[in-house]
Design a protein around this motif. Structure first.
Motif, short mmCIF file in Angstrom:
data_model
loop_
_atom_site.label_atom_id
_atom_site.label_comp_id
_atom_site.label_asym_id
_atom_site.label_seq_id
_atom_site.Cartn_x
_atom_site.Cartn_y
_atom_site.Cartn_z
N TYR A 1 -27.27 -15.83 -26.58
CA TYR A 1 -26.36 -16.95 -26.76
C TYR A 1 -26.28 -17.80 -25.49
O TYR A 1 -26.40 -19.02 -25.54
CB TYR A 1 -24.95 -16.46 -27.14
N PHE A 2 -26.08 -17.14 -24.35
CA PHE A 2 -25.93 -17.91 -23.11
C PHE A 2 -27.21 -18.63 -22.74
O PHE A 2 -27.17 -19.74 -22.19
CB PHE A 2 -25.46 -17.02 -21.96
N VAL A 3 -28.34 -18.05 -23.03
CA VAL A 3 -29.60 -18.71 -22.70
C VAL A 3 -29.91 -19.82 -23.71
O VAL A 3 -30.34 -20.90 -23.34
CB VAL A 3 -30.77 -17.69 -22.65
N GLY A 4 -29.62 -19.58 -24.98
CA GLY A 4 -30.09 -20.50 -26.00
C GLY A 4 -29.09 -21.47 -26.56
O GLY A 4 -29.48 -22.52 -27.07
N ALA A 5 -27.79 -21.16 -26.52
CA ALA A 5 -26.84 -22.01 -27.24
C ALA A 5 -25.65 -22.45 -26.41
O ALA A 5 -24.80 -23.16 -26.92
CB ALA A 5 -26.34 -21.27 -28.47
N GLU A 6 -25.57 -22.05 -25.16
CA GLU A 6 -24.44 -22.43 -24.33
C GLU A 6 -24.66 -23.84 -23.80
O GLU A 6 -25.05 -24.05 -22.66
CB GLU A 6 -24.28 -21.43 -23.17
N GLN A 7 -24.45 -24.80 -24.68
CA GLN A 7 -24.65 -26.19 -24.29
C GLN A 7 -24.00 -27.08 -25.35
O GLN A 7 -24.06 -26.78 -26.54
CB GLN A 7 -26.14 -26.52 -24.19
N GLY A 8 -23.37 -28.13 -24.93
CA GLY A 8 -22.85 -29.13 -25.85
C GLY A 8 -21.72 -28.60 -26.72
O GLY A 8 -20.75 -28.03 -26.22
N ALA A 9 -21.83 -28.79 -28.04
CA ALA A 9 -20.76 -28.44 -28.96
C ALA A 9 -20.51 -26.94 -29.03
O ALA A 9 -19.41 -26.51 -29.38
CB ALA A 9 -21.09 -28.97 -30.35
N THR A 10 -21.51 -26.11 -28.75
CA THR A 10 -21.33 -24.66 -28.84
C THR A 10 -20.97 -24.04 -27.50
O THR A 10 -20.94 -22.83 -27.38
CB THR A 10 -22.62 -24.00 -29.36
N ALA A 11 -20.69 -24.86 -26.51
CA ALA A 11 -20.42 -24.34 -25.17
C ALA A 11 -19.03 -23.71 -25.09
O ALA A 11 -18.06 -24.24 -25.63
CB ALA A 11 -20.53 -25.46 -24.14
N ILE A 12 -18.95 -22.58 -24.43
CA ILE A 12 -17.67 -21.93 -24.17
C ILE A 12 -17.11 -22.45 -22.86
O ILE A 12 -15.92 -22.75 -22.75
CB ILE A 12 -17.85 -20.40 -24.12
N PHE A 13 -17.96 -22.54 -21.85
CA PHE A 13 -17.52 -22.97 -20.53
C PHE A 13 -17.78 -24.46 -20.36
O PHE A 13 -18.83 -24.97 -20.77
CB PHE A 13 -18.27 -22.19 -19.44
N LYS A 14 -16.83 -25.13 -19.77
CA LYS A 14 -16.94 -26.56 -19.57
C LYS A 14 -17.96 -26.84 -18.45
O LYS A 14 -18.02 -26.10 -17.48
CB LYS A 14 -15.57 -27.11 -19.18
N GLY A 15 -18.71 -27.89 -18.64
CA GLY A 15 -19.68 -28.27 -17.62
C GLY A 15 -21.05 -27.73 -17.93
O GLY A 15 -21.29 -27.13 -18.99
#
Ligand SMILES: [Zn+2]
Length: 69
Positions: free
Chosen positions: A36-50
């Motif tokens: 998840y963190f490598v592939g989807a942690e970006q944009g609308a699916t992001a948990i952490f801001k920035g």
């Protein structure tokens, strides 16, 4: 003339599935979190801001073929 008899000294160790199953599930969860963190942690699916997580795993994204930019 000598006769040599080779006797197997090492025996295979049975791995009980019941004891390994919790560790397999735990490793699977850790793997899914990493994916998840490598592939989807970006944009609308992001948990952490920035973009900190994205930039931290950016090379891994490209290595694994996730779309990026
Ligand atoms: Zn990229």
């Amino acid at each position: 003339m000598t006769t040599t008899t080779l006797a197997p000294t090492a025996q295979p160790v049975a791995i009980p599935v019941g004891e390994a199953l919790p560790w397999v599930i735990f490793a699977g969860l850790i793997l899914m979190i990493a994916i998840y963190f490598v592939g989807a942690e970006q944009g609308a699916t992001a948990i952490f801001k920035g973009m900190y997580v994205h930039e931290f795993v950016h090379d891994g994204r490209h290595l694994l073929g996730f779309p990026c930019h």
